[in-house]
Scaffold this active site. Structure first.
Site, PDB file in Angstrom:
ATOM      1  CB  SER A   1      -6.686  27.370 -26.086  1.00  0.00           C
ATOM      2  OG  SER A   1      -6.044  28.158 -25.131  1.00  0.00           O
TER       3      SER A   1
ATOM      4  N   GLY B   1      -7.072  26.762 -30.686  1.00  0.00           N
ATOM      5  CA  GLY B   1      -6.040  26.473 -31.684  1.00  0.00           C
ATOM      6  C   GLY B   1      -5.894  27.608 -32.677  1.00  0.00           C
TER       7      GLY B   1
ATOM      8  N   GLY C   1      -7.944  30.916 -32.405  1.00  0.00           N
ATOM      9  CA  GLY C   1      -7.739  31.919 -31.359  1.00  0.00           C
ATOM     10  C   GLY C   1      -8.276  31.493 -30.011  1.00  0.00           C
TER      11      GLY C   1
ATOM     12  N   GLY D   1       0.151  27.571 -25.545  1.00  0.00           N
ATOM     13  CA  GLY D   1      -0.866  27.765 -24.518  1.00  0.00           C
ATOM     14  C   GLY D   1      -0.311  28.419 -23.270  1.00  0.00           C
ATOM     15  CG  ASP D   2       2.721  26.520 -21.314  1.00  0.00           C
ATOM     16  OD1 ASP D   2       1.650  26.106 -20.837  1.00  0.00           O
ATOM     17  OD2 ASP D   2       3.644  25.770 -21.673  1.00  0.00           O
TER      18      ASP D   2
END
Length: 314
Positions: free
Chosen positions: A221, A223, A226, A252-253
């Site tokens: 990830s 941020g 992408g 993120g989940d």
């Protein structure tokens, strides 16, 4: 069904304030509470995408009872969300997100969680191995509560692999280092977790290094930039069409849910990444922490840019 494991579940509280000013008193203008912890957030998004989900991990005390009541009260959808949490004596933790409506930023406070005894861990392992028999995929998510050894995720990856169940690992620090050596199918670190693991802040180099440590595929990830994937089939970066402001809690989940649902549906890597980035961006835009804005997701999905990285590029 997709099994999600949250060893450190939480009751998530979100306070909305007009403006967050240090060293001052604030009047809360909005309040929400919801069942939380990374794997529970993943399961909520999976069910919204039409995938039956089972959540397991630990829940205890008065806070754990509220969490389970909120899980049971979730509105029914096209897919089921089943509570298979293991009861413990300690009190489930709370997390507090303070959303500053003036700036769109969020400040997060996370409690450590209850102490898990050896007997409680053994009971969880028995339940987990039984649940694996009906799982199409499993996600191992989040921090470890006190009392759980740092190799816990590695211990959970091995029976999943033995059962032929694809496993995604989303954690940090030493649990990530130990877990990745157990050869999970996917790991999803963020940029800071990746740098801590590999010592490199160059995303492509660090992601390739992480994969060499044992994971079948690594999805980083990045941020607002992408996600970057290094897989046996190639490497790609997926980017949202434009930066967005909002509450990043749960983004993120949502990305994990996108990756897992894409895996179970047999989507190509670019399509899995496109879904994950659209979902995470739509989560930032949602008014409540951890939800995703469905209209924004559907509008963003075809606009996520995919770039393929050629072998040997730094």
């Amino acid at each position: 069904m997709i099994l999600t494991v949250t060893l450190n579940t939480a009751l998530d509280l979100t306070y909305g304030v007009t403006a967050l000013v240090p060293h001052s008193s604030h009047r809360v203008t909005e309040l929400s509470e919801r069942p939380g912890g990374k794997g529970i957030n993943v399961a909520r998004v999976l069910t919204a995408l039409g995938h039956d989900s089972v959540v397991t991990g630990f829940a205890g005390g008065a806070t754990g009872s509220v969490l389970r009541e909120l899980l049971a009260a979730l509105p029914p959808g096209t897919a089921s969300l089943t509570d298979a949490l293991v009861p413990v004596a300690g009190d489930t933790r709370r997390t507090l997100a303070v959303a500053d409506r003036a700036t769109g930023d969020t400040t997060q406070f996370n409690e450590p969680g209850p102490h898990i005894t050896a007997t409680e861990w053994t009971a969880f392992l028995r339940s987990y191995e039984e649940l694996l028999t009906g799982a199409d995929a499993v996600a191992l998510c989040g921090s470890l509560p006190p009392g759980i050894h740092v190799g816990a995720y590695a211990e959970l990856i091995r029976p999943a692999r033995a059962a032929g169940v694809p496993v995604l690992l989303d954690t940090s620090g030493e649990p990530l280092r130990r877990g990745i050596a157990a050869r999970p199918d996917l790991v999803k670190p963020n940029a800071d977790e990746l740098a801590q693991l590999t010592g490199s802040r160059e995303p492509l180099r660090a992601t390739r290094d992480a994969r060499r440590r044992g994971a079948h595929a690594v999805i980083a990830s990045l941020g607002p930039d992408g996600m970057l994937a290094v897989t046996p089939d190639g490497s790609w970066q997926a980017s949202p069409p434009a930066p967005v402001k909002g509450n990043p809690t749960g983004a993120g989940d949502s990305a994990v849910a996108g990756l897992l649902s894409g895996l179970v549906e047999g989507l190509s890597w670019p399509d899995r990444l496109r879904r994950a980035v659209a979902l995470s961006t739509a989560t930032v835009l949602a008014p409540t922490a951890g939800d995703f804005d469905r209209a924004a997701y559907e509008e963003l999905l075809p606009r996520v840019a995919i770039e393929e990285h050629t072998p040997g590029a730094a």
